[in-house]
Design a protein around this motif. Structure first.
Motif, PDB file in Angstrom:
ATOM      1  N   THR A  14      29.877  32.611  39.546  1.00 32.88           N
ATOM      2  CA  THR A  14      29.266  32.436  38.231  1.00 32.88           C
ATOM      3  C   THR A  14      30.302  32.565  37.117  1.00 32.88           C
ATOM      4  OG1 THR A  14      28.767  34.780  37.947  1.00 32.88           O
ATOM      5  CG2 THR A  14      27.141  33.443  39.129  1.00 32.88           C
ATOM      6  N   ASP A  15      29.929  32.049  35.947  1.00 35.44           N
ATOM      7  CA  ASP A  15      30.811  32.164  34.785  1.00 35.44           C
ATOM      8  C   ASP A  15      31.003  33.626  34.392  1.00 35.44           C
ATOM      9  OD1 ASP A  15      31.090  29.435  34.676  1.00 35.44           O
ATOM     10  OD2 ASP A  15      29.528  29.152  33.153  1.00 35.44           O
ATOM     11  N   VAL A  16      29.948  34.440  34.578  1.00 36.90           N
ATOM     12  CA  VAL A  16      30.046  35.866  34.247  1.00 36.90           C
ATOM     13  C   VAL A  16      31.085  36.542  35.133  1.00 36.90           C
ATOM     14  CG1 VAL A  16      28.819  38.068  34.216  1.00 36.90           C
ATOM     15  CG2 VAL A  16      27.679  36.003  33.400  1.00 36.90           C
ATOM     16  N   ALA A  17      31.059  36.233  36.433  1.00 39.31           N
ATOM     17  CA  ALA A  17      32.026  36.813  37.365  1.00 39.31           C
ATOM     18  C   ALA A  17      33.441  36.348  37.039  1.00 39.31           C
ATOM     19  CB  ALA A  17      31.665  36.444  38.797  1.00 39.31           C
ATOM     20  N   LYS A  18      33.580  35.088  36.647  1.00 40.20           N
ATOM     21  CA  LYS A  18      34.897  34.571  36.265  1.00 40.20           C
ATOM     22  C   LYS A  18      35.408  35.284  35.012  1.00 40.20           C
ATOM     23  CE  LYS A  18      34.244  29.928  38.211  1.00 40.20           C
ATOM     24  NZ  LYS A  18      34.069  28.485  37.894  1.00 40.20           N
ATOM     25  N   GLY A  19      34.504  35.492  34.062  1.00 40.34           N
ATOM     26  CA  GLY A  19      34.890  36.196  32.844  1.00 40.34           C
ATOM     27  C   GLY A  19      35.285  37.633  33.120  1.00 40.34           C
ATOM     28  N   LEU A  20      34.582  38.263  34.053  1.00 40.03           N
ATOM     29  CA  LEU A  20      34.902  39.637  34.429  1.00 40.03           C
ATOM     30  C   LEU A  20      36.298  39.712  35.036  1.00 40.03           C
ATOM     31  CD1 LEU A  20      34.011  42.589  34.805  1.00 40.03           C
ATOM     32  CD2 LEU A  20      33.005  41.913  36.993  1.00 40.03           C
ATOM     33  N   GLN A  21      36.622  38.773  35.904  1.00 36.57           N
ATOM     34  CA  GLN A  21      37.950  38.746  36.512  1.00 36.57           C
ATOM     35  C   GLN A  21      39.034  38.511  35.462  1.00 36.57           C
ATOM     36  OE1 GLN A  21      38.071  37.045  40.829  1.00 36.57           O
ATOM     37  NE2 GLN A  21      36.459  35.908  39.766  1.00 36.57           N
ATOM     38  N   ALA A  22      38.723  37.687  34.477  1.00 35.41           N
ATOM     39  CA  ALA A  22      39.683  37.456  33.395  1.00 35.41           C
ATOM     40  C   ALA A  22      39.926  38.750  32.625  1.00 35.41           C
ATOM     41  CB  ALA A  22      39.164  36.366  32.459  1.00 35.41           C
ATOM     42  N   GLY A  23      38.856  39.513  32.395  1.00 41.23           N
ATOM     43  CA  GLY A  23      38.996  40.788  31.701  1.00 41.23           C
ATOM     44  C   GLY A  23      39.801  41.794  32.497  1.00 41.23           C
ATOM     45  N   LEU A  24      39.664  41.735  33.814  1.00 42.37           N
ATOM     46  CA  LEU A  24      40.429  42.626  34.690  1.00 42.37           C
ATOM     47  C   LEU A  24      41.890  42.203  34.796  1.00 42.37           C
ATOM     48  CD1 LEU A  24      38.009  43.040  37.754  1.00 42.37           C
ATOM     49  CD2 LEU A  24      38.554  44.783  36.052  1.00 42.37           C
ATOM     50  N   GLY A  25      42.130  40.912  34.584  1.00 44.90           N
ATOM     51  CA  GLY A  25      43.474  40.393  34.819  1.00 44.90           C
ATOM     52  C   GLY A  25      43.759  40.272  36.301  1.00 44.90           C
ATOM     53  N   TYR A  26      42.700  40.058  37.075  1.00 39.34           N
ATOM     54  CA  TYR A  26      42.853  39.968  38.532  1.00 39.34           C
ATOM     55  C   TYR A  26      41.840  38.973  39.082  1.00 39.34           C
ATOM     56  CZ  TYR A  26      42.953  41.174  43.471  1.00 39.34           C
ATOM     57  OH  TYR A  26      43.064  41.100  44.835  1.00 39.34           O
ATOM     58  N   ARG A  27      42.289  38.105  39.979  1.00 36.40           N
ATOM     59  CA  ARG A  27      41.404  37.136  40.625  1.00 36.40           C
ATOM     60  C   ARG A  27      41.247  37.511  42.095  1.00 36.40           C
ATOM     61  NH1 ARG A  27      39.352  32.292  39.363  1.00 36.40           N
ATOM     62  NH2 ARG A  27      38.815  30.859  41.056  1.00 36.40           N
ATOM     63  N   PHE A  28      40.023  37.696  42.525  1.00 32.72           N
ATOM     64  CA  PHE A  28      39.755  38.117  43.896  1.00 32.72           C
ATOM     65  C   PHE A  28      40.045  37.001  44.894  1.00 32.72           C
ATOM     66  CE2 PHE A  28      37.622  41.519  41.785  1.00 32.72           C
ATOM     67  CZ  PHE A  28      37.612  42.572  42.689  1.00 32.72           C
ATOM     68  N   VAL A  29      40.678  37.372  45.988  1.00 33.76           N
ATOM     69  CA  VAL A  29      40.890  36.447  47.096  1.00 33.76           C
ATOM     70  C   VAL A  29      39.593  36.312  47.892  1.00 33.76           C
ATOM     71  CG1 VAL A  29      42.172  36.037  49.233  1.00 33.76           C
ATOM     72  CG2 VAL A  29      43.340  37.026  47.244  1.00 33.76           C
ATOM     73  N   ASP A  30      38.952  37.448  48.150  1.00 37.29           N
ATOM     74  CA  ASP A  30      37.696  37.484  48.898  1.00 37.29           C
ATOM     75  C   ASP A  30      36.548  37.708  47.914  1.00 37.29           C
ATOM     76  OD1 ASP A  30      35.556  37.880  50.570  1.00 37.29           O
ATOM     77  OD2 ASP A  30      36.526  39.398  51.821  1.00 37.29           O
ATOM     78  N   SER A  31      35.823  36.655  47.603  1.00 36.52           N
ATOM     79  CA  SER A  31      34.743  36.759  46.618  1.00 36.52           C
ATOM     80  C   SER A  31      33.609  37.656  47.098  1.00 36.52           C
ATOM     81  CB  SER A  31      34.194  35.368  46.283  1.00 36.52           C
ATOM     82  OG  SER A  31      33.646  34.752  47.439  1.00 36.52           O
ATOM     83  N   MET A  32      33.483  37.838  48.420  1.00 36.52           N
ATOM     84  CA  MET A  32      32.420  38.687  48.947  1.00 36.52           C
ATOM     85  C   MET A  32      32.645  40.155  48.592  1.00 36.52           C
ATOM     86  SD  MET A  32      30.250  36.688  50.180  1.00 36.52           S
ATOM     87  CE  MET A  32      29.187  37.913  50.951  1.00 36.52           C
ATOM     88  N   VAL A  33      33.905  40.551  48.500  1.00 37.95           N
ATOM     89  CA  VAL A  33      34.210  41.928  48.100  1.00 37.95           C
ATOM     90  C   VAL A  33      33.766  42.155  46.662  1.00 37.95           C
ATOM     91  CG1 VAL A  33      36.042  43.632  47.778  1.00 37.95           C
ATOM     92  CG2 VAL A  33      36.156  42.046  49.694  1.00 37.95           C
ATOM     93  N   LEU A  34      34.013  41.174  45.818  1.00 36.19           N
ATOM     94  CA  LEU A  34      33.571  41.265  44.425  1.00 36.19           C
ATOM     95  C   LEU A  34      32.047  41.300  44.349  1.00 36.19           C
ATOM     96  CD1 LEU A  34      33.987  41.207  41.371  1.00 36.19           C
ATOM     97  CD2 LEU A  34      34.178  38.711  41.522  1.00 36.19           C
ATOM     98  N   THR A  35      31.395  40.459  45.127  1.00 35.37           N
ATOM     99  CA  THR A  35      29.927  40.418  45.127  1.00 35.37           C
ATOM    100  C   THR A  35      29.340  41.767  45.509  1.00 35.37           C
ATOM    101  OG1 THR A  35      29.888  38.061  45.673  1.00 35.37           O
ATOM    102  CG2 THR A  35      27.899  39.329  46.161  1.00 35.37           C
ATOM    103  N   ARG A  36      29.905  42.400  46.527  1.00 37.70           N
ATOM    104  CA  ARG A  36      29.407  43.714  46.944  1.00 37.70           C
ATOM    105  C   ARG A  36      29.644  44.753  45.847  1.00 37.70           C
ATOM    106  NH1 ARG A  36      27.961  46.681  51.606  1.00 37.70           N
ATOM    107  NH2 ARG A  36      28.090  44.810  52.883  1.00 37.70           N
ATOM    108  N   ALA A  37      30.793  44.691  45.207  1.00 40.92           N
ATOM    109  CA  ALA A  37      31.103  45.652  44.144  1.00 40.92           C
ATOM    110  C   ALA A  37      30.120  45.551  42.990  1.00 40.92           C
ATOM    111  CB  ALA A  37      32.526  45.431  43.640  1.00 40.92           C
ATOM    112  N   LEU A  38      29.560  44.370  42.799  1.00 38.30           N
ATOM    113  CA  LEU A  38      28.655  44.137  41.678  1.00 38.30           C
ATOM    114  C   LEU A  38      27.182  44.240  42.072  1.00 38.30           C
ATOM    115  CD1 LEU A  38      30.490  41.105  40.018  1.00 38.30           C
ATOM    116  CD2 LEU A  38      30.583  43.514  39.356  1.00 38.30           C
TER     117      LEU A  38
END
Length: 223
Positions: free
Chosen positions: A2-26
């Motif tokens: 989602t655009d929200v998840a992309k924006g969150l990664q931009a705020g972190l300054g980090y792009r996840f390799v495994d999107s499933m890890v990000l999904t679980r964190a959220l």
């Protein structure tokens, strides 16, 4: 993604390799079994070591007590919730229907836990070097502005030192009541002073916060 998840990664300054890890964190526990509590457990420890290391190097003249108080200020619930709000983390969280209807996703405790889970996820996905860059980035302003010599001792520490100096028994804390659902818990705590038989109450969204409030009331009474 989602655009929200992309924006969150931009705020972190980090792009996840495994999107499933990000999904679980959220994903909050109210949304189902594949939630973020294990990542929260990990992120809590990772955040502590990264902040400790940064403070140790940043303030070579600070005492152990000053560094400890700085770290406590930076990793407390209020600070984590503030950082999470700046990242827009509430909008990225997946919560259960009932919790979402109550607007609980932006509760300070929920946001603080989610930020710890996100930090744990970065550590799992990218390793220690990556999480150091993320934490030092999102805490940059707070780390820059904190002054070790200006942070006073917390109420529990101050009360304990005062009683020890006077040769009196140390305070005893106990939880009198827990209210609310697990993700919106409220604690009622009592601070008992054996020497004077004084009892002082405190309330808060965490046991630690409630104990601090009770200790402050005991300190005020001893002044």
């Amino acid at each position: 993604m989602t655009d929200v998840a992309k924006g969150l990664q931009a705020g972190l300054g980090y792009r996840f390799v495994d999107s499933m890890v990000l999904t679980r964190a959220l994903t909050h526990r109210s949304a189902g079994p594949a939630h973020n509590e294990r990542l929260e457990f990990l992120g809590d420890s990772v955040l502590s070591i990264v902040i400790s290391d940064n403070l140790y190097r940043r303030y070579p003249e600070a005492t152990e007590g000053e560094l400890t108080r700085c770290r406590a200020r930076l990793v407390r619930q209020e600070t984590l919730a503030f950082v999470a709000q700046k990242l827009g983390l509430a909008d990225a969280l997946t919560v259960g229907q009932a919790m979402g209807a109550r607007g609980s996703a932006d509760h300070p405790g929920v946001l603080a836990d989610a930020l710890e889970a996100l930090i744990g996820a970065v550590f799992i996905d990218g390793g220690y070097a990556a999480v150091v860059l993320v934490v030092e980035g999102i805490f940059a302003e707070l780390l820059r502005d904190i002054a070790p010599e200006s942070i006073s001792k917390d109420a529990k520490t101050a009360l304990q030192e005062l009683l020890h100096k006077q040769g009196l028994s140390l305070p005893v804390y106990r939880v009198v009541l827990m209210r609310g659902e697990p993700h919106l818990r409220q604690f009622d705590v009592e601070c008992y002073l054996p020497a004077t038989k004084g009892r002082f109450s405190g309330q808060g969204a965490s046991r630690r916060k409630a104990e601090q409030e009770a200790a402050q009331r005991a300190l005020d009474a001893c002044a």
